[in-house]
Design an enzyme around this catalytic site. Structure first.
Site, PDB file in Angstrom:
ATOM      1  N   SER A  88       4.234   7.722   5.897  1.00 45.07           N
ATOM      2  CA  SER A  88       3.921   6.297   5.878  1.00 45.07           C
ATOM      3  C   SER A  88       4.048   5.703   7.273  1.00 45.07           C
ATOM      4  O   SER A  88       3.700   4.549   7.488  1.00 45.07           O
ATOM      5  CB  SER A  88       4.881   5.559   4.939  1.00 45.07           C
ATOM      6  OG  SER A  88       6.208   5.734   5.387  1.00 45.07           O
ATOM      7  N   HIS A 103      -2.184   8.297   2.667  1.00 38.64           N
ATOM      8  CA  HIS A 103      -0.956   7.558   2.360  1.00 38.64           C
ATOM      9  C   HIS A 103      -1.071   6.936   0.974  1.00 38.64           C
ATOM     10  O   HIS A 103      -1.889   6.027   0.765  1.00 38.64           O
ATOM     11  CB  HIS A 103      -0.701   6.483   3.433  1.00 38.64           C
ATOM     12  CG  HIS A 103       0.575   5.745   3.227  1.00 38.64           C
ATOM     13  ND1 HIS A 103       0.722   4.409   3.458  1.00 38.64           N
ATOM     14  CD2 HIS A 103       1.786   6.173   2.767  1.00 38.64           C
ATOM     15  CE1 HIS A 103       1.955   4.042   3.174  1.00 38.64           C
ATOM     16  NE2 HIS A 103       2.616   5.088   2.743  1.00 38.64           N
ATOM     17  N   ASN A 105       1.587  -1.144   5.397  1.00 35.82           N
ATOM     18  CA  ASN A 105       2.937  -1.382   5.902  1.00 35.82           C
ATOM     19  C   ASN A 105       2.957  -2.293   7.131  1.00 35.82           C
ATOM     20  O   ASN A 105       3.969  -2.943   7.402  1.00 35.82           O
ATOM     21  CB  ASN A 105       3.651  -0.061   6.202  1.00 35.82           C
ATOM     22  CG  ASN A 105       4.156   0.585   4.920  1.00 35.82           C
ATOM     23  OD1 ASN A 105       4.318  -0.090   3.909  1.00 35.82           O
ATOM     24  ND2 ASN A 105       4.390   1.883   4.953  1.00 35.82           N
ATOM     25  N   GLU A 118      -4.604   5.136   1.601  1.00 36.51           N
ATOM     26  CA  GLU A 118      -5.060   4.922   2.978  1.00 36.51           C
ATOM     27  C   GLU A 118      -5.440   6.283   3.557  1.00 36.51           C
ATOM     28  O   GLU A 118      -4.618   7.205   3.581  1.00 36.51           O
ATOM     29  CB  GLU A 118      -3.958   4.276   3.825  1.00 36.51           C
ATOM     30  CG  GLU A 118      -3.659   2.841   3.413  1.00 36.51           C
ATOM     31  CD  GLU A 118      -2.544   2.209   4.229  1.00 36.51           C
ATOM     32  OE1 GLU A 118      -2.778   1.140   4.813  1.00 36.51           O
ATOM     33  OE2 GLU A 118      -1.430   2.770   4.272  1.00 36.51           O
TER      34      GLU A 118
HETATM   35  N1  CAA Z   1       1.277   6.237 -18.398  1.00 34.18           N
HETATM   36  C1  CAA Z   1       0.146   5.501 -18.300  1.00 34.18           C
HETATM   37  N2  CAA Z   1       0.116   4.189 -18.009  1.00 34.18           N
HETATM   38  C2  CAA Z   1       1.291   3.590 -17.818  1.00 34.18           C
HETATM   39  C3  CAA Z   1       2.522   4.272 -17.895  1.00 34.18           C
HETATM   40  C4  CAA Z   1       2.480   5.655 -18.211  1.00 34.18           C
HETATM   41  N3  CAA Z   1       3.590   6.382 -18.311  1.00 34.18           N
HETATM   42  N4  CAA Z   1       3.511   3.415 -17.638  1.00 34.18           N
HETATM   43  C5  CAA Z   1       2.943   2.230 -17.398  1.00 34.18           C
HETATM   44  N5  CAA Z   1       1.608   2.340 -17.524  1.00 34.18           N
HETATM   45  C6  CAA Z   1       0.639   1.258 -17.391  1.00 34.18           C
HETATM   46  C7  CAA Z   1       0.990   0.148 -18.374  1.00 34.18           C
HETATM   47  O1  CAA Z   1       0.471   0.425 -19.649  1.00 34.18           O
HETATM   48  C8  CAA Z   1       0.361  -1.040 -17.729  1.00 34.18           C
HETATM   49  O2  CAA Z   1      -1.052  -1.017 -17.941  1.00 34.18           O
HETATM   50  P1  CAA Z   1      -1.871  -2.372 -18.255  1.00 34.18           P
HETATM   51  O3  CAA Z   1      -1.768  -3.183 -16.993  1.00 34.18           O
HETATM   52  O4  CAA Z   1      -3.251  -1.882 -18.548  1.00 34.18           O
HETATM   53  O5  CAA Z   1      -1.168  -3.002 -19.425  1.00 34.18           O
HETATM   54  C9  CAA Z   1       0.599  -0.766 -16.233  1.00 34.18           C
HETATM   55  O6  CAA Z   1       0.714   0.665 -16.114  1.00 34.18           O
HETATM   56  C10 CAA Z   1       1.864  -1.432 -15.706  1.00 34.18           C
HETATM   57  O7  CAA Z   1       2.975  -0.899 -16.427  1.00 34.18           O
HETATM   58  P2  CAA Z   1       4.171  -1.747 -17.062  1.00 34.18           P
HETATM   59  O8  CAA Z   1       3.609  -2.953 -17.740  1.00 34.18           O
HETATM   60  O9  CAA Z   1       5.034  -0.845 -17.858  1.00 34.18           O
HETATM   61  O10 CAA Z   1       5.012  -2.117 -15.835  1.00 34.18           O
HETATM   62  P3  CAA Z   1       4.972  -3.406 -14.947  1.00 34.18           P
HETATM   63  O11 CAA Z   1       3.920  -4.338 -15.378  1.00 34.18           O
HETATM   64  O12 CAA Z   1       6.368  -3.815 -14.881  1.00 34.18           O
HETATM   65  O13 CAA Z   1       4.486  -2.787 -13.531  1.00 34.18           O
HETATM   66  C11 CAA Z   1       4.650  -1.698 -11.476  1.00 34.18           C
HETATM   67  C12 CAA Z   1       5.220  -1.819 -12.879  1.00 34.18           C
HETATM   68  C13 CAA Z   1       3.261  -1.089 -11.514  1.00 34.18           C
HETATM   69  C14 CAA Z   1       5.577  -0.783 -10.697  1.00 34.18           C
HETATM   70  C15 CAA Z   1       4.584  -3.141 -10.853  1.00 34.18           C
HETATM   71  O14 CAA Z   1       5.839  -3.756 -10.918  1.00 34.18           O
HETATM   72  C16 CAA Z   1       4.130  -3.135  -9.425  1.00 34.18           C
HETATM   73  O15 CAA Z   1       2.945  -3.033  -9.135  1.00 34.18           O
HETATM   74  N6  CAA Z   1       5.102  -3.270  -8.491  1.00 34.18           N
HETATM   75  C17 CAA Z   1       4.813  -3.230  -7.074  1.00 34.18           C
HETATM   76  C18 CAA Z   1       4.765  -1.787  -6.637  1.00 34.18           C
HETATM   77  C19 CAA Z   1       4.429  -1.644  -5.191  1.00 34.18           C
HETATM   78  O16 CAA Z   1       4.289  -2.604  -4.432  1.00 34.18           O
HETATM   79  N7  CAA Z   1       4.296  -0.378  -4.764  1.00 34.18           N
HETATM   80  C20 CAA Z   1       4.038  -0.060  -3.390  1.00 34.18           C
HETATM   81  C21 CAA Z   1       5.333   0.121  -2.669  1.00 34.18           C
HETATM   82  S1  CAA Z   1       5.047   0.493  -0.955  1.00 34.18           S
HETATM   83  C22 CAA Z   1       4.817   2.167  -0.922  1.00 34.18           C
HETATM   84  O17 CAA Z   1       4.898   2.854  -1.893  1.00 34.18           O
HETATM   85  C23 CAA Z   1       4.467   2.785   0.361  1.00 34.18           C
HETATM   86  C24 CAA Z   1       5.353   2.759   1.515  1.00 34.18           C
HETATM   87  O18 CAA Z   1       5.016   3.399   2.496  1.00 34.18           O
HETATM   88  C25 CAA Z   1       6.588   1.973   1.601  1.00 34.18           C
END
Ligand code: CAA
Length: 270
Positions: A106, A127, A177, A139
């Protein structure tokens, strides 16, 4: 990250060889994939057939030699150049000359990582974002030596595994990022300076702007140590105060309060 990348690749129909340092780490990663698929079936988001196909396309190994037939290798080792370079050297002895190497870094320089291999033209960055099976973006990072053919192959692969690729420059933080880290660091500074309670700061961004998580919850999710590490790399490169780690972040990392994975960050996790 590695388990998520393996999962989406296997779900898309690729035969995936997952290499881990030992059987324990392998069992943990494969266990995480099984749990996600089981939960997906329970939620009605994944069919039994998709679950079986994905698991059937995965093979776990602990030796680099077992990756000899791979066409594309996605490395998701911790952000340490020497560890990554050692893996590339071992892999180059095992795989064919056509094999493309990719890092899921990252923050490290793709051109520098490519220079640690004998195939800098067949090296690029992919990424991914956590949780990999749910986040649509990838990315695609071109180093100075990445060939057009390699870049095209990485774009094509990203689409095949159901992601939306964007092209990012080989600069620390790439695109996401570069925007995310100053935002997260500023949220910590605001909290340190008493702008609001942590709950209110999170609620403000979640409910006021529709972000899925508030910044302090997201910091716990990404990992405070990871954020600190990325911020330092970006500060080293750009020398811009917006990437300087706040004093509270450094102290929380020193205290081992790294977020969800350690059981405590800004919030406590059981
Ligand atoms: N299988 C299939 N689908 C699933 C699943 C599974 N096991 N678990 C969840 N889902 C689906 C759900 O059914 C839901 O789908 P719909 O929108 O169609 O209803 C969707 O995925 C979201 O799931 P949840 O409702 O259970 O969970 P949530 O709404 O609380 O979302 C999350 C969880 C996706 C993590 C959300 O909170 C989110 O987007 N958070 C931000 C995450 C983020 O910013 N990530 C990037 C971090 S930075 C990085 O990674 C890189 C770096 O370099 C730092």
């Amino acid at each position: 990250m590695g388990s998520g990348i393996a999962q989406v690749s296997a779900a898309a129909g690729f035969k995936v060889v997952v290499r881990e340092v030992n059987q324990g780490a392998l069992d943990k990663g494969l266990g995480r994939i099984k749990k996600f698929l089981d939960d997906g079936v329970a939620k009605g988001k994944v069919t039994e057939e998709q679950r079986a196909t994905t698991l059937g396309n995965l093979r776990g190994v602990t030796e680099f030699a077992d990756m000899k037939d791979c066409d594309l290798i996605i490395e998701a080792i911790i952000e340490n150049i020497d560890d990554k370079a050692a893996a590339y050297t071992a892999l180059e002895k095992a795989v064919g000359a056509h094999c493309i190497f990719v890092s899921n870094t990252s923050s490290l320089c793709i051109t520098e990582l490519a220079s640690k291999t004998q195939r800098p033209d067949k090296f690029g960055g992919l990424h991914f974002f956590n949780p990999v099976p749910l986040m649509k973006l990838v990315e695609v990072v071109r180093g100075l030596s990445t060939s057009q053919e390699t870049y095209d192959a990485l774009m094509e692969f990203s689409v095949k595994i159901g992601k939306e690729p964007i092209t990012a420059p080989d600069k620390p933080g790439f695109i996401v990022n570069r925007l995310l880290i100053p935002y997260l660091l500023d949220a910590i500074r605001c909290y340190e300076r008493g702008l609001g309670t942590k709950e209110d700061i999170d609620k403000a961004m979640k409910l006021g702007l529709g972000y899925p998580m508030g910044p302090l919850t997201l910091l716990d999710f990404v990992g405070l140590d990871t954020t600190y590490y990325i911020a330092n790399i970006m500060f080293d490169e750009f020398k811009d105060p917006m990437f300087a780690a706040p004093t509270l972040l450094k102290r929380m990392v020193l205290a081992g309060k790294n977020g969800r994975k350690s059981g405590e960050g800004f919030y406590k996790y059981s």
